[in-house]
Design a protein around this motif. Structure first.
Motif, PDB file in Angstrom:
ATOM      1  N   LYS A   2     -35.557  12.832 -11.242  1.00  0.00           N
ATOM      2  CA  LYS A   2     -35.947  13.261 -12.585  1.00  0.00           C
ATOM      3  C   LYS A   2     -37.112  12.421 -13.101  1.00  0.00           C
ATOM      4  O   LYS A   2     -37.970  12.932 -13.806  1.00  0.00           O
ATOM      5  CB  LYS A   2     -34.758  13.167 -13.535  1.00  0.00           C
ATOM      6  N   THR A   5     -40.287  13.755 -11.550  1.00  0.00           N
ATOM      7  CA  THR A   5     -40.633  15.018 -12.192  1.00  0.00           C
ATOM      8  C   THR A   5     -41.228  14.752 -13.568  1.00  0.00           C
ATOM      9  O   THR A   5     -42.246  15.347 -13.944  1.00  0.00           O
ATOM     10  CB  THR A   5     -39.393  15.927 -12.326  1.00  0.00           C
ATOM     11  N   ASP A   9     -44.937  15.883 -14.137  1.00  0.00           N
ATOM     12  CA  ASP A   9     -45.048  17.143 -14.874  1.00  0.00           C
ATOM     13  C   ASP A   9     -45.188  16.975 -16.383  1.00  0.00           C
ATOM     14  O   ASP A   9     -45.807  17.801 -17.038  1.00  0.00           O
ATOM     15  CB  ASP A   9     -43.838  18.045 -14.591  1.00  0.00           C
TER      16      ASP A   9
END
Length: 163
Positions: A2, A5, A9
């Motif tokens: 996570k 990410t 992102d």
């Protein structure tokens, strides 16, 4: 996983989020706070394993909603725009041309600041961020037709005021 990410992102969106929040709140410090709140909210949703289809749309929507909530809470309207956020004038311009360019930028900022919030946000997302009508619709929570109407009206007001 996570964390990767989030770093790959979400963190790259911080400048776009800042510009959006700044256009809505018209205050640099408030915009910075909105970006932090947005990043925190996205992180929390990622920790709760909430399925996220479009990370950028989610972040932009959260930022917009938090920014609008803030200005409504403060009952603040049309605070002057921080001109230090703009790039410096091109060094190849003469001093006179730089001064004229600076005046044009300040005048446009004042005109943008006088627009209603929805029109100001729509113009920011379309003309400055380069978003599609569909993306703006999703971020603002209004129909594409309403987006087009808000952009048209904002442009018309800017055009009339510039004459």
């Amino acid at each position: 996983m996570k964390e990767k990410t989030f770093q790959n992102d979400v963190l790259p969106l911080k400048d776009k989020l800042f510009r959006l929040a700044l256009r809505i709140t018209l205050n640099r410090e408030d915009a910075e706070d909105m970006v932090q709140d947005t990043l925190l909210k996205v992180w929390q949703q990622m920790q709760e394993n909430v399925p996220i289809d479009n990370m950028e749309a989610l972040a932009m929507t959260i930022c917009r909603n938090h920014s609008i909530d803030l200005i409504q809470l403060k009952q603040q309207q049309n605070v002057s725009f921080d001109s230090s956020l703009h790039d410096r004038p091109d060094s190849t311009l003469t001093a006179q041309e730089q001064m004229e360019q600076g005046e044009k930028v300040r005048r446009m900022e004042k005109l943008l600041d006088m627009l209603p919030e929805k029109q100001r946000t729509a113009i920011q997302l379309r003309d400055i961020e380069g978003r599609s009508y569909k993306e703006i619709s999703g971020i603002m929570g209004i129909t594409e037709s309403d987006v087009k109407v808000n952009i048209f009206r904002a442009r018309q007001k800017l055009k009339d005021a510039a004459q």
